[in-house]
Design a protein around this motif. Structure first.
Motif: not given
Length: 272
Positions: A177-182, A184-188, A267-270
């Motif tokens: 998730a970090f590498a993708a900038g997302l 972990p709580s982001a909804k699919l 700061g960098c995961q959306h």
């Protein structure tokens, strides 16, 4: 719990040491770790040889020369050590597999895990509920995106679901998730096609890098093993609560999703 990189590291290293060596003895210190009576389990393995080691999800399959399979799942806290009685770690072992050259494969911490003997068909049936492998030759970006675009719920929950993709657990779900900038709580259901493309590439990159670095296991497989555990120092967010993000400088946050601990950089995961 050991995940894909840890089990692949074990698979690769064990394949260099124990293939085609006859098993000369089995020591069983915990009967609940096996699926047969100790005498039957031992008799079935004496003189047999491991001819191939396969990883499936978080499992290892030891293919025996008579067509049967030893199915290993280390679960939480399980470890392997390959060596002699002189250099073995000072830990209790549940099973010890002795080969005819004197080397011993120690199964450590199998209080939740197991080593079960099955026919090939039984092993296949037991693993049939697992999802596809990320590095299967049939897997590609389009198939990955199709799998995840049909799902709902949090990214973390989906990544650790073994019925969706096999082999990813808590640590690597957060690292992916970090590498993708997302987050972990982001909804699919809110992720775009571009997000899913980035997630696919992140998953491949993280798991390849982690495997090459030896995963995060704390104990070397052998006394000369300098690889296992090398990824411990390379984690970007996992187990780094309160530390600075290497990418944006923000503070790593720890929280929970569906009872599982989660680490991310706000700061960098959306989340979208």
């Amino acid at each position: 719990m050991p995940e894909l990189p840890e089990m692949d590291n074990y698979r690769i290293q064990l394949s260099n040491h124990i293939l085609d060596l006859p098993i000369s003895n089995i020591v069983i210190n915990r009967e609940k770790s096996i699926n047969l009576e100790p005498a039957d389990f031992t008799d079935a393995l004496l003189g047999r040889q491991v001819i191939f080691i396969e990883r499936r999800g978080k499992h290892l399959l030891f293919h025996l020369d008579n067509g049967r399979r030893l199915l290993l799942h280390l679960m939480l806290g399980g470890l392997l050590y390959l060596g002699s009685s002189e250099d073995r770690p000072n830990r209790s072992t549940q099973i010890e597999m002795i080969f005819n050259n004197g080397i011993v494969l120690y199964f450590i911490g199998l209080r939740l895990g197991y080593l079960h003997l099955h026919t090939a068909k039984e092993a296949e049936e037991l693993l049939s509920g697992l999802g596809p492998e990320l590095f299967d030759r049939k897997m590609n970006e389009e198939r990955f995106k199709a799998i995840f675009s049909k799902r709902r719920g949090s990214l973390k929950t989906a990544l650790v679901n073994q019925e969706i993709i096999a082999g990813i657990g808590n640590c690597y779900a957060d690292e992916i998730a970090f590498a993708a900038g997302l987050r972990p709580s982001a909804k699919l259901q809110n992720l775009t096609g571009e997000d899913l493309s980035r997630l696919y590439q992140a998953a491949r990159d993280v798991l390849i890098h982690a495997t090459e670095a030896g995963g995060y296991m704390e104990l070397p497989l052998t006394k000369d093993d300098k690889l296992t555990g090398g990824f411990n120092e390379l984690c970007q967010v996992y187990d780094r609560e309160g530390e600075k993000c290497y990418r944006c400088g923000d503070e790593i946050v720890k929280t929970e999703i569906s009872g599982k601990k989660v680490f991310y950089s706000p700061g960098c995961q959306h989340e979208y």
